[in-house]
Design an enzyme around this catalytic site. Structure first.
Site, PDB file in Angstrom:
ATOM      1  N   ARG A  43       0.836  -1.212   0.000  1.00 12.41           N
ATOM      2  CA  ARG A  43       0.000   0.000   0.000  1.00 12.41           C
ATOM      3  C   ARG A  43       0.871   1.262   0.000  1.00 12.41           C
ATOM      4  O   ARG A  43       0.544   2.255  -0.657  1.00 12.41           O
ATOM      5  CB  ARG A  43      -0.933  -0.028   1.221  1.00 12.41           C
ATOM      6  CG  ARG A  43      -1.881   1.137   1.289  1.00 12.41           C
ATOM      7  CD  ARG A  43      -2.954   0.957   2.381  1.00 12.41           C
ATOM      8  NE  ARG A  43      -3.629   2.209   2.647  1.00 12.41           N
ATOM      9  CZ  ARG A  43      -3.606   2.856   3.821  1.00 12.41           C
ATOM     10  NH1 ARG A  43      -2.949   2.360   4.849  1.00 12.41           N
ATOM     11  NH2 ARG A  43      -4.249   4.003   3.958  1.00 12.41           N
ATOM     12  N   HIS A  47       0.574   4.136  -2.799  1.00 11.79           N
ATOM     13  CA  HIS A  47       0.194   5.525  -2.497  1.00 11.79           C
ATOM     14  C   HIS A  47       1.316   6.515  -2.801  1.00 11.79           C
ATOM     15  O   HIS A  47       1.054   7.680  -3.078  1.00 11.79           O
ATOM     16  CB  HIS A  47      -0.263   5.651  -1.042  1.00 11.79           C
ATOM     17  CG  HIS A  47      -1.658   5.171  -0.816  1.00 11.79           C
ATOM     18  ND1 HIS A  47      -2.471   5.648   0.171  1.00 11.79           N
ATOM     19  CD2 HIS A  47      -2.396   4.254  -1.469  1.00 11.79           C
ATOM     20  CE1 HIS A  47      -3.651   5.044   0.122  1.00 11.79           C
ATOM     21  NE2 HIS A  47      -3.625   4.173  -0.866  1.00 11.79           N
ATOM     22  N   HIS A 170      -5.809  -6.207  -3.601  1.00 14.89           N
ATOM     23  CA  HIS A 170      -6.633  -6.368  -2.399  1.00 14.89           C
ATOM     24  C   HIS A 170      -6.770  -7.829  -1.967  1.00 14.89           C
ATOM     25  O   HIS A 170      -7.472  -8.115  -1.001  1.00 14.89           O
ATOM     26  CB  HIS A 170      -7.998  -5.689  -2.582  1.00 14.89           C
ATOM     27  CG  HIS A 170      -7.919  -4.198  -2.429  1.00 14.89           C
ATOM     28  ND1 HIS A 170      -8.957  -3.355  -2.743  1.00 14.89           N
ATOM     29  CD2 HIS A 170      -6.920  -3.393  -1.986  1.00 14.89           C
ATOM     30  CE1 HIS A 170      -8.587  -2.096  -2.509  1.00 14.89           C
ATOM     31  NE2 HIS A 170      -7.358  -2.094  -2.059  1.00 14.89           N
ATOM     32  N   TRP A 186     -10.151  -8.845   2.681  1.00 16.61           N
ATOM     33  CA  TRP A 186     -10.892  -9.203   1.468  1.00 16.61           C
ATOM     34  C   TRP A 186     -10.953 -10.716   1.273  1.00 16.61           C
ATOM     35  O   TRP A 186     -11.785 -11.219   0.555  1.00 16.61           O
ATOM     36  CB  TRP A 186     -10.226  -8.567   0.244  1.00 16.61           C
ATOM     37  CG  TRP A 186     -10.402  -7.087   0.126  1.00 16.61           C
ATOM     38  CD1 TRP A 186     -11.402  -6.446  -0.558  1.00 16.61           C
ATOM     39  CD2 TRP A 186      -9.568  -6.049   0.674  1.00 16.61           C
ATOM     40  NE1 TRP A 186     -11.225  -5.084  -0.453  1.00 16.61           N
ATOM     41  CE2 TRP A 186     -10.121  -4.810   0.288  1.00 16.61           C
ATOM     42  CE3 TRP A 186      -8.420  -6.037   1.462  1.00 16.61           C
ATOM     43  CZ2 TRP A 186      -9.563  -3.579   0.645  1.00 16.61           C
ATOM     44  CZ3 TRP A 186      -7.857  -4.811   1.825  1.00 16.61           C
ATOM     45  CH2 TRP A 186      -8.426  -3.607   1.421  1.00 16.61           C
TER      46      TRP A 186
END
Ligand code: HEM
Length: 289
Positions: A43, A47, A170, A186
């Site tokens: 992540r 980002h 995910h 998930w």
């Protein structure tokens, strides 16, 4: 036109495989989340890179500007201080690597070590200054639909197939109420990179979760899994759906497309002249004993 980083040091010799191995060695921690720092490092790489704007050429992984407020405090980046802090001892051990190379390399390491495909990676990103921070609002909102997803990812230069492939990340990790406000993983094995996310999108029945938190979906079977509105858009949107179906049936196709799209993502906004040739980064399991 691409992001210009002033006063950056010239690249020095770095043993990137040694950096990779040190990160790989640091991933497991039974006291952290589901037992691995891998997901939050993926992540972080995303980002750091997903701020890219193809029209102005600014944003992207070059610069590692999430080190600075205001970008560190953008709502979308909540929780990523844990990922950045986790990499600090690695940066101390290998001071010659830039933060922007380190964060993207860590994302590659996490995907590969958690069972995902090889990701081509080049070195050469330079660290920027606070003036290079991007404005808030460049990363996607989880409670919006397909139009919003397209606006955000088209701005980075991705097409519909690449959007679906990238969303398969995910498979890893979870949502945290104290970070994004959403809650849950998930899939049942959130430290294993696979096409399970796509399989579950189609094979499970998803219903709106009734709770005080932001709108999200839960699986009917045992209510322990979650999907965001943006995840559900991959099934409800006519153009996204066939690609998501393909990945649910064919993990090799997903791995191959994810590898290309993720590699593209983590090089966005880095002037080509700055970049090295691809650096082979071997999985631990493929290295000679
Ligand atoms: C986690 C939203 C695309 C990788 C999350 C979280 C949200 C979110 C809300 C939970 C954060 C938390 O509470 O800790 C979205 C939206 C996307 C998107 C709206 C696009 C429409 C992506 C992409 C990647 C990615 C393209 C990578 C290629 C991850 C990973 C986590 C995560 C690995 C788990 C982090 C952890 O376990 O700490 N995402 N995401 N996401 N996202 Fe995404």
């Amino acid at each position: 036109d691409q992001r210009t980083i002033k006063d950056a040091a010239s690249p020095k010799e770095v043993d990137y495989q040694a950096v990779y191995n040190a990160i790989a060695d640091s991933l497991e921690d039974e006291k952290y989340d589901d037992g691995s720092y891998g997901p939050v490092l993926v992540r972080l790489a995303w980002h750091a890179s997903g701020t890219y704007d193809k029209n102005t050429g600014n944003g992207g992984s070059n610069g590692a500007t999430m080190r600075f407020a205001p970008e560190a405090n953008h709502g979308a980046n909540a929780g990523l201080e844990k990922a950045r802090a986790h990499l600090e001892p690695i940066k101390k051990k290998f001071p010659e690597i830039t933060y922007s190379d380190l964060w993207t390399l860590a994302g590659v390491c996490a995907v590969q070590e958690l069972g995902g495909p090889y990701i081509p990676w080049r070195a050469g990103r330079k660290d920027g200054n606070v003036e290079n921070c991007t404005p808030d609002g460049r990363l996607p909102d989880a409670d919006k639909g397909a139009d919003h997803i397209r606006n955000i990812f088209y701005r980075m230069g991705f097409n519909d197939e690449e959007i679906v492939a990238l969303s398969g990340a995910h498979a890893l990790g979870r949502c945290h109420t104290d970070r994004s406000g959403f809650d849950g993983p998930w899939q049942y094995a959130p430290t294993t990179f696979s096409n399970e996310y796509f399989r579950l999108l189609f094979d499970e029945k998803w219903q709106e979760r009734k709770w005080k938190g932001p709108p999200q979906f839960e699986n009917k079977t045992d209510k322990s899994l979650m999907m965001l509105r943006t995840d559900m858009a991959l099934v409800t949107d006519k153009a996204f759906k066939p690609t998501a179906q393909k990945y649910a049936k064919d993990e090799n196709a997903f791995f191959s497309d994810f590898s290309k799209a993720f590699s593209k993502l983590i090089h966005l906004g880095v002037p080509t002249a700055q970049l090295s040739e691809p650096v082979p980064l071997k999985k631990i399991e493929d290295q000679a004993p």
